[in-house]
Design an enzyme around this catalytic site. Sequence first.
Site, PDB file in Angstrom:
ATOM      1  N   GLU A   1      -5.546  -7.871  -1.190  1.00  0.00           N
ATOM      2  CA  GLU A   1      -6.200  -7.890   0.130  1.00  0.00           C
ATOM      3  C   GLU A   1      -7.685  -7.600  -0.042  1.00  0.00           C
ATOM      4  OE1 GLU A   1      -4.585  -5.532   3.345  1.00  0.00           O
ATOM      5  OE2 GLU A   1      -2.542  -5.842   2.616  1.00  0.00           O
TER       6      GLU A   1
ATOM      7  N   GLU B   1       0.817  -1.226   0.000  1.00  0.00           N
ATOM      8  CA  GLU B   1       0.000   0.000   0.000  1.00  0.00           C
ATOM      9  C   GLU B   1       0.848   1.273   0.000  1.00  0.00           C
ATOM     10  OE1 GLU B   1      -2.676  -0.414   3.326  1.00  0.00           O
ATOM     11  OE2 GLU B   1      -3.984  -1.762   2.220  1.00  0.00           O
TER      12      GLU B   1
HETATM   13  C1  BG6 Z   1      -4.356  -3.112   5.085  1.00  0.00           C
HETATM   14  C2  BG6 Z   1      -2.970  -3.521   5.559  1.00  0.00           C
HETATM   15  O1  BG6 Z   1      -4.422  -1.752   4.921  1.00  0.00           O
HETATM   16  O2  BG6 Z   1      -5.418  -3.385   5.952  1.00  0.00           O
HETATM   17  C3  BG6 Z   1      -2.965  -4.763   6.449  1.00  0.00           C
HETATM   18  O3  BG6 Z   1      -2.127  -3.740   4.446  1.00  0.00           O
HETATM   19  C4  BG6 Z   1      -4.083  -4.627   7.453  1.00  0.00           C
HETATM   20  O4  BG6 Z   1      -1.683  -4.891   7.031  1.00  0.00           O
HETATM   21  C5  BG6 Z   1      -5.397  -4.574   6.698  1.00  0.00           C
HETATM   22  O5  BG6 Z   1      -4.087  -5.629   8.428  1.00  0.00           O
HETATM   23  C6  BG6 Z   1      -6.628  -4.604   7.553  1.00  0.00           C
HETATM   24  O6  BG6 Z   1      -6.574  -3.573   8.489  1.00  0.00           O
HETATM   25  P1  BG6 Z   1      -6.792  -3.849  10.042  1.00  0.00           P
HETATM   26  O7  BG6 Z   1      -6.594  -2.545  10.666  1.00  0.00           O
HETATM   27  O8  BG6 Z   1      -8.162  -4.374  10.167  1.00  0.00           O
HETATM   28  O9  BG6 Z   1      -5.752  -4.837  10.413  1.00  0.00           O
END
Ligand code: BG6
Length: 481
Positions: A380, A179
Amino acid sequence: MKKVNGFPARFFWGGATAANQVEGAWQEGGKGISVSDVMCVGSHTSPRKISIDLSGDYYYPSHRGSEFFYRFKEDIALFAEMGFKMYRFSIAWTRIFPNGDEKKPNEEGLKFYDEVFKELKKYNIEPMVTISHNELPLHLAKKFNGWSSREMIDCYVKFCEVLFNRYKDYVNYWIPFNEINDLSLPLSTYLHGGIILDDMKYLGDNVDNPQMRFQALHHVFVAAAKAVELGKKLKPSFQFGAMTCHITIYPLTCNPDDIVQTQHEDFIRNCFCSDVQFRGEYPFYQIKYFENNDIELEITEEDRKILKDNPHNFYAFSYYMSVCASADTNAAQTSGNIMGGACNPYLKESEWSWQIDPKGLRYTLNKVYDRYRVPVMITENGLGATDVFFEGKIHDTYRIDYLKAHIEQMREAINDGVELIGYTPWGCIDLVSVSTGEMKKRYGFIYVDADDQGKGSFDRYRKDSFYWYKKVIETNGEDLS
Ligand code: BG6
């Protein structure tokens, strides 16, 4: 002509994690301390404290993570049981260079990942490696104030050189930075930029220094382009992904003021970094943004040439949610992953208030494919939710519903003509949340028996979504029931 619908035959179904959230063993095998290792547990309502010298009686969730370091064989076997074709994970910089500026890498750290790669190969799972995912050595953050210093570029390139040489026979897909656009927002100054500001006590709770932050981001761009240059020289078939946290933005209304506002925010937040990484130069709107905000970057001629000569190969993005933009400053607001926006009245939100928008995924896939015309991967996606664990079972229908709705929209996008080549949902095994440090914000198909204070057996259990995803992969996305 035969009409082909749905997922291509060699589609990369899989899952994704990051070392600092899943590995634990923060001081095993000669590992150094990373910027994540000094972040305490927080919650949905209280931000994560940063305790640079590890003082105070706090729990630091990365220290145990989900104990992947000790259990990776069991975990990879579970991924294989689901039928994973790809596993995206990061290599902790501090396992390879504990301080970041050593002359020689740490052999013990390299050996650990040798074993991980061997295990993946055993099951024919294609690795996709994120080179930097919130794991910058704390020593470099202290010594150089992180990426605000140009000297970081050489440290990073050296790290890449070691990885490329050591793992070239295992790895084809690399993501130089997780990101990359996070650093265009103040919240990520510390975690992505490694920048330690005087007033910094909590994650995101500091007075912003945009001049320093954007200069840091420039160094990151140059480092990523250098990684591409180096990697391609060593093995031309290496594929490099430019990864963006894409938070899709709609106009709140059809008022032309909202449309203009949306376009501006979309440029600055979602398009800027990938425009640089694919087009090799700063886009016109960003140059104006810098002028309007008195930001003057130091960009050398050599930097410009490196950026121009080394575009990435595929577009990677995380997609969790969308927001709206409005010219009306009184519009109701919502928060979410790294940034918020105006509330969309048509969408529901998750327990952690992230707006759920599967159709936005189809829209986004079309948008980014049209913009860059390179293969696309969703690196993701997923639902952070509380699970109820009872007698070894977890009935996570809400997670299945979320993923199903998004996969349906991926199929639509493929039918629209988008070249989507992979899907690695986030936190395929439960892991520590970045924003809150909690364990109870779970994304996994695999349940890890641990709580927010690192207590529990850390044993693994298959959730209902585990069996569901296995069937999705088996039928190449045909059966989503
Ligand atoms: C993304 C990141 O922005 O969101 C991850 O690359 C992160 O590392 C994921 O875990 C989900 O966010 P969170 O805050 O729910 O862990």
